[in-house]
Enzyme design. Structure first.
Site, mmCIF file in Angstrom:
data_model
loop_
_atom_site.group_PDB
_atom_site.id
_atom_site.type_symbol
_atom_site.label_atom_id
_atom_site.label_comp_id
_atom_site.label_asym_id
_atom_site.label_seq_id
_atom_site.Cartn_x
_atom_site.Cartn_y
_atom_site.Cartn_z
ATOM 1 N N ARG A 10 -1.505 13.061 -2.964
ATOM 2 C CA ARG A 10 -0.271 11.981 -3.312
ATOM 3 C C ARG A 10 1.132 12.966 -3.305
ATOM 4 N NH1 ARG A 10 -3.099 9.237 -0.980
ATOM 5 N NH2 ARG A 10 -4.210 7.280 -2.047
ATOM 6 N N ARG A 23 -2.993 1.532 -7.012
ATOM 7 C CA ARG A 23 -2.215 0.229 -7.800
ATOM 8 C C ARG A 23 -3.002 0.095 -8.924
ATOM 9 N NH1 ARG A 23 -1.899 -2.485 -1.795
ATOM 10 N NH2 ARG A 23 -3.674 -0.884 -1.363
ATOM 11 N N ASP A 63 -9.418 1.416 -3.320
ATOM 12 C CA ASP A 63 -9.917 2.501 -3.914
ATOM 13 C C ASP A 63 -10.159 2.527 -5.408
ATOM 14 O OD1 ASP A 63 -11.407 3.503 -1.397
ATOM 15 O OD2 ASP A 63 -9.128 4.259 -1.057
ATOM 16 N N GLY A 64 -9.039 1.989 -6.205
ATOM 17 C CA GLY A 64 -8.885 1.964 -7.320
ATOM 18 C C GLY A 64 -8.069 3.170 -7.873
ATOM 19 N N TRP A 65 -7.481 3.596 -7.295
ATOM 20 C CA TRP A 65 -6.899 5.079 -7.911
ATOM 21 C C TRP A 65 -5.297 4.875 -7.720
ATOM 22 C CZ3 TRP A 65 -10.979 7.775 -4.595
ATOM 23 C CH2 TRP A 65 -10.331 7.696 -3.213
ATOM 24 N N ASN A 75 0.895 -1.186 -0.044
ATOM 25 C CA ASN A 75 -0.147 -0.166 -0.053
ATOM 26 C C ASN A 75 0.751 1.247 0.070
ATOM 27 O OD1 ASN A 75 1.009 0.497 2.462
ATOM 28 N ND2 ASN A 75 -1.023 -0.393 3.623
ATOM 29 N N CYS A 106 -7.910 -2.201 -6.754
ATOM 30 C CA CYS A 106 -7.081 -2.483 -5.409
ATOM 31 C C CYS A 106 -8.196 -2.168 -4.320
ATOM 32 C CB CYS A 106 -5.998 -1.624 -5.271
ATOM 33 S SG CYS A 106 -6.392 0.073 -5.689
#
Lengths: 477, 646
Positions: free
Chosen positions: B384, B344, B340-342, B275, B338
């Protein structure tokens, strides 16, 4: 002739010379075995014959007839600026003074042959200090020798001191780069060796730079080759094995010691004497690298081969002892050590960092690495010039270096991007700047194919450009 | 401007990171957007620019006799160590920079004040340069299997998804909405990549809210619809890019992963990518190793190993390979998610696209890919990359890993990519610099609200305009390496440390000569020569024709007699007619375009990242134009490697 070969047979190791490099040992084995027919009952004999008798090429001159293989005399006569203070001595013409030196060496003019004989007795294996590089920009030189035999009771040798004094005549001091740690050097006294003491060599400043040699280096290679064959697909294991092999540390040490040597000569402007204990391994390694760093004439294809001939073949690197087995031998021979391989790796690192400054290609380094272990040519036979004379290598075998300079080979082994530069090429020795020599250690993996394609592409681009540049020039049509 | 407590400090020393004894003395200027260090040395104007939005951390160290030291880490991996003579001044600079580097409101971001010399009318086409619909059209969409759905107009179904989404033809709005209620943040399964050749698709979503036993009929129908959109295949893969343990832990929170029993004909697969927190720590550890002053080889390799960074890169690439092979070789569709799908998911889908489709290995293609899988699908760039003062736990180098995967592939396939590493590094810098509007905000909805298209400039058109700098001279569209699916090796020894990015500002570590620049120069010259040659030939033909007409007694049109040739050649090769000022090389010697970049030539190196703005700009006028925190000249001594230190 046959007696010579029988003699050679005894000298060659009893097992087969194998060239192994990477993960796919079987492929390497096959390629060697098919080309040399090594699997016959008497492998060594067969190999000797194949490399000396059956390999005939009418276009090829025999060893020793050309400029590349007679570098020292040529070197001396070309370097007019040497003639004031240096002379070519043939005190070793019958190899009696130093069995591992060539017949002619360059020494200070003021030192006569009698003195040299005395100095030779004071240096291990008779390897008295000789000139190996003259830096034209400032007249400073690199000398190399073996360790002085001071022993436990600190013997002196006036002639040795005088010889070295003559080297730095007119300058305030010189440096001695000893490729052992201080402790190793002091310990060497117990076995008759030693170092140049401050009191006897007051104008010389000693720099101790420990370099790994011999068995440690061989074990390092074995570990690295083993790591390259690891197929666990585990990143941590690969990195720890790579680290554990210490091979890249040795590369780093060799390059930084050579950098230091070149700095002493080029930047600090002083002459340097290099030696370890025997003066046939790490000494040659760093003097060669330093010359590549400083001297543009060593960086061409011919220049590099001449340098190897002078600094490795003639200077008496014991190829036969060092390159008998490579990494996969179970026989732990004391003399086996991949110093020459380490040199080639360091040269590759230089080539990576200065891709336009060296006149030869990675393919040349790979070829040399192969030839040092198994060869059709006589160049790397024997341990020194004396042995090669006894064996009649010059008369009966072909010269590898000459073969590499034939037009077809030259196309393949020259660097299409080469561009002459007078500047020194100072390598970076940060760990981040040094890389595993994939082309060699991972030679048999499919990935190298893509890199070879890229090299091919580069070559084609340069050829196309060169052709166009020529065709559009008015004078040529 | 109100945040600048001290606009100018004299007698500041900038320490050299590798050899601290070598330092430069100069004046430090603080402006609204940049900190500029100007070296006091007569004759040479040596400036170091640092963009405030790139500052990652500031460390004020204990005062010593020579002054107080301020250590600045930048997001582009530059490290600057200033020594400021007076403690008070250092304190002021520290506080000013702290505030300047951490904007609180979006409108304080650099992109809103960055004004290159471009008219307002030119800004519009800048943003229209990349059109995602065009990329979907290139894939052959919409078609009878996939349709453009308007279900997410005004971001009603999922506020982190883009407005335009492709879904299976058979997926009705109720199914989509039902499925989205069963997925984290409403991120229902939608199309990311479609392969025209075999109809296999890569779809992406977030994790299902399955908990221990929950089911959702619409979600099952949605997957069924995806499977049916691939007529040649009787099953599909569902790839969960998390380690299994993490996915199981999520079940306790009512989330989790698909139960193979509930969905018909799916093959479920875990691919253990760690993660964002693990990745953040890993990169931090690696950077500590990169910043060691004079590490031994063992220190470096051990540090690299214990950081685990390359292991994570390998995991991402492995996942990408799995998906690309499923699509290209098996012809099977894949759903990737993954949590949240944003993060990985974005990594894995985009890596798979690079492997699958040669288009994404071109300059424009990579830009479109980032626009599609990262920007439009809502990778949270603002969080990020820490663009605004925010939660440090949200920061993670997810996009760095994607760029590095592409770089690792470039190292394995030197002829397969149209762009060079400089392109990736430039993109990396601008993701963090906030100079362009592309990476501001966390999703499309936020970007629309901020009015970025109206108020800021687009990086993509800047890169395209300067594309000559980013072309890989070895790239050939027809080369065997370029075609079809890339099959890289992921043996551990294939992964290298990316020195050009992580030690980017340690110039001494990089190769002193660039094969790439040399080849680019050759390529350009080859092109010119070809054109020249063609025009010569044309001229010759013309002259021959003229000759034919003017000298009618010579009946043979292409006279190959010596006189004929001499005549033609004399004309064709008259230097003043054809070669004047065209080539600068001496006639017979091909000119070597690049010289060795040591000592002498160091001073004239060009800034890699110059952004097209005026390089001569004085300090008084810096708020709106700047070369992106880049040494404008090189240290003349930089080639001296410190051998004696080791």
């Amino acid at each position: 002739v046959c007696v010579g070969y029988l003699d050679l047979q005894e000298r060659l190791p009893s097992s087969v010379k194998i060239f192994v490099c990477s993960s796919l040992i079987s492929r390497a084995w096959r390629s060697v075995s098919t080309s040399h027919a090594l699997l016959r009952p008497c492998p060594v004999w067969i190999q000797c014959r194949s490399c000396i008798l059956s390999f005939t090429d009418p276009l090829m001159p025999a060893c020793g007839t050309s400029g590349v293989s007679r570098p020292l005399k040529g070197h001396y006569s070309q370097m007019k600026e040497l003639h004031d203070r240096w002379r070519l001595s043939t005190v070793n013409r019958d190899f009696s003074v130093c069995p591992s030196y060539p017949q002619a060496v360059i020494v200070p003019k003021s030192t006569d042959d009698d003195m040299l004989e005395k100095v030779a007795k004071f240096r291990q294996g008779g390897r008295f200090p000789v000139l190996c590089y003259y830096h034209k920009k400032n007249g400073m030189v690199i000398m190399r020798s073996s360790q002085p035999l001071t022993g436990a009771n600190r013997k002196r040798c006036r002639e040795d001191e005088q010889l070295l004094q003559a080297v730095i005549d007119g300058s305030d001091k010189g440096y001695i780069i000893d490729t052992r740690s201080s402790q190793q050097a002091l310990q060497a006294r117990m076995t008759g060796g030693g170092l140049e003491s401050k009191s006897c060599y007051s104008s010389w400043k000693r720099l101790q730079r420990q370099m790994e040699r011999g068995k440690a280096l061989q074990e390092s290679l074995i570990k690295l080759v083993e790591a390259c064959r690891d197929e666990s697909n585990n990143m941590d294991r690969w990195l720890s094995k790579l680290e554990n092999s210490k091979w890249l540390s040795h590369v780093q040490t060799a390059l930084s010691t050579a950098g230091l040597l070149a700095e002493c000569v080029e930047r600090d402007g002083h002459s340097v004497l290099v030696h370890g204990s025997e003066g046939t391994d790490s000494t040659l390694l760093i003097s060669t690298l330093a010359q590549l760093i400083m001297d543009p004439s060593c960086r061409t294809l011919e220049g590099f081969l001449t340098l190897l001939e002078r600094e490795w073949v003639q200077a008496g690197h014991p190829f036969q002892q060092r390159c008998a087995h490579s990494a996969h031998s179970h026989a732990r021979l004391q003399q086996e050590s991949p110093v020459f391989l380490l040199l080639l790796d360091c040269v590759w690192q230089l080539w990576r960092q200065f891709p336009l400054a060296l006149g030869f290609s990675e393919a040349l380094l790979l070829r040399l690495a192969t030839e040092a272990y198994a060869s059709n040519y006589g160049t790397f036979l024997g341990n020194n010039q004396q042995e090669r004379c006894t064996l009649g290598v010059k008369e009966n075998t072909h010269c590898l270096f000459q073969a590499l300079l034939r037009p077809r080979e030259r196309d393949c082994y020259s660097n299409p991007l080469y561009e002459h530069t007078e500047l020194a090429i100072w390598p970076s020795v940060h760990p981040q700047s040094l890389q595993l020599w994939r082309g060699f250690f991972l030679r048999w993996t499919p990935q190298t194919h893509h890199l070879e394609e890229a090299q091919e592409e580069i070559r084609n681009m340069v050829i196309e450009w060169g052709k166009l540049a020529l065709s559009s020039c008015p004078a040529s049509t | 401007m109100e945040h600048i407590r001290l606009p100018k400090v004299d007698n500041v020393r900038l320490l050299d990171r590798i050899s601290p004894r070598r330092s430069r003395v100069g004046t430090l200027y603080l402006t609204a957007t940049h900190t500029i260090f100007v070296e006091n040395e007569a004759g040479v104007r040596n400036e170091t620019w640092m963009l405030h939005s790139l500052v990652c951390s500031l460390e004020k160290q204990a005062a010593t006799a020579s002054g107080s030291s301020l250590l600045i880490h930048c997001k582009n991996f530059q490290v600057l160590n200033f020594v400021i003579p007076r403690e008070r001044e250092c304190h002021d600079v520290h506080l000013s920079l702290q505030r300047l580097s951490q904007p609180e409101r979006p409108d304080e971001l650099y992109c809103f004040s960055y004004k290159p010399n471009i008219d307002a009318e030119e800004r519009r086409p800048e943003w229209d340069f990349l059109d995602l619909r065009a990329d979907y059209r290139r894939m052959g969409l919409p078609n009878s299997l996939w349709k453009l759905s308007s279900v997410n107009q005004h971001y009603k179904v999922s506020d982190t998804y883009p407005a335009d989404l492709f879904v299976p033809e058979s997926a009705t709005p109720p199914v989509i909405v039902g499925s989205s209620k069963f997925r984290s943040r409403g991120r229902f399964p939608t199309l990311s990549y479609y392969s025209k050749e075999n109809h296999a698709a890569i779809c992406r979503s977030s994790q299902p809210l399955s908990g221990f036993s929950a089911r959702c009929l619409e979600d099952e129908q949605m997957l069924e619809a995806i499977l049916r959109s691939n007529p040649h295949s009787d099953f599909m893969y569902v790839v969960d890019t998390r380690p299994k343990l993490n996915a199981i832990a999520n079940r306790a929170a009512g989330k989790g992963y698909e139960n193979e029993d509930n969905y018909s004909n799916i093959k479920f697969q875990f691919i253990g990518i760690e993660n964002i927190h693990v990745m953040r720590n890993s990169q931090q550890k690696m950077m500590e190793v990169c910043e060691l002053r004079s590490p031994s080889m063992s220190d470096f390799l051990e540090g690299l190993e214990s950081s685990g960074w390359l292991k994570h890169i390998k995991a991402v690439l492995d996942a990408g390979i799995f998906i690309s092979k499923a699509v290209a070789e098996e012809g099977v569709s894949v759903l990737v998610h993954c949590s949240d799908g944003w993060d990985r998911t974005a990594q894995v889908c985009s890596v798979a696209c690079v492997l699958l489709d040669p288009h994404y290995r071109t300059l424009r293609g990579l830009m479109v890919l980032i626009e599609k899988d990262w920007i439009s699908f809502g990778h949270k760039f603002s969080h990020r990359c820490n663009h605004l003062q925010g939660d440090p736990k949200e920061v993670s180098p997810v996009i760095d890993q994607f760029l590095e995967c592409v770089w690792q592939l470039m190292e394995q396939f030197p002829c397969a990519f149209e762009f060079n590493a400089r392109f990736l590094i430039t993109i990396h810098s601008h993701i963090y610099s906030c100079q362009y509007g592309n990476f501001i905000g966390n999703n499309q909805r936020e970007r629309t609200e901020l009015g970025l298209r109206e108020k800021t400039h687009s990086l993509w058109s800047y890169l395209w305009m300067n594309r000559a700098d980013y072309i890989n001279p070895l790239y050939r569209p027809d080369h065997s390496q370029t075609q079809g699916l890339l099959r890289p090796s992921t043996a551990p020894y294939c992964f290298k440390f990316w020195r050009a990015l992580y030690n980017r500002f340690d110039r001494g570590m990089h190769p002193r000569q660039s094969v790439e620049d040399y080849l680019s120069a050759i390529q350009e010259e080859t092109q010119q020569l070809k054109e020249q040659l063609a025009s010569h030939k044309q001229k010759i033909a013309q002259l021959e024709q003229e000759q034919e007409w003017s000298v009618p007694q010579k009946a043979v049109p292409f006279d190959k007699s010596p006189t004929g040739w001499t005549f033609c050649n004399d004309l064709a090769n008259t230097p003043q007619d054809y070669t004047g000022g065209f080539f600068t090389s001496s006639p017979c010697q091909p000119r070597a375009p690049i010289t060795l970049q040591t000592e002498e030539s160091n001073k004239t190196s060009k800034s890699i990242l110059s952004n097209g703005s005026d390089q001569e700009s004085g300090i008084a006028d810096v708020s709106c134009r700047s070369p992106l925190s880049e040494d404008s000249t090189r240290d003349p001594d930089s080639d001296e490697a410190a051998y004696s230190a080791s």
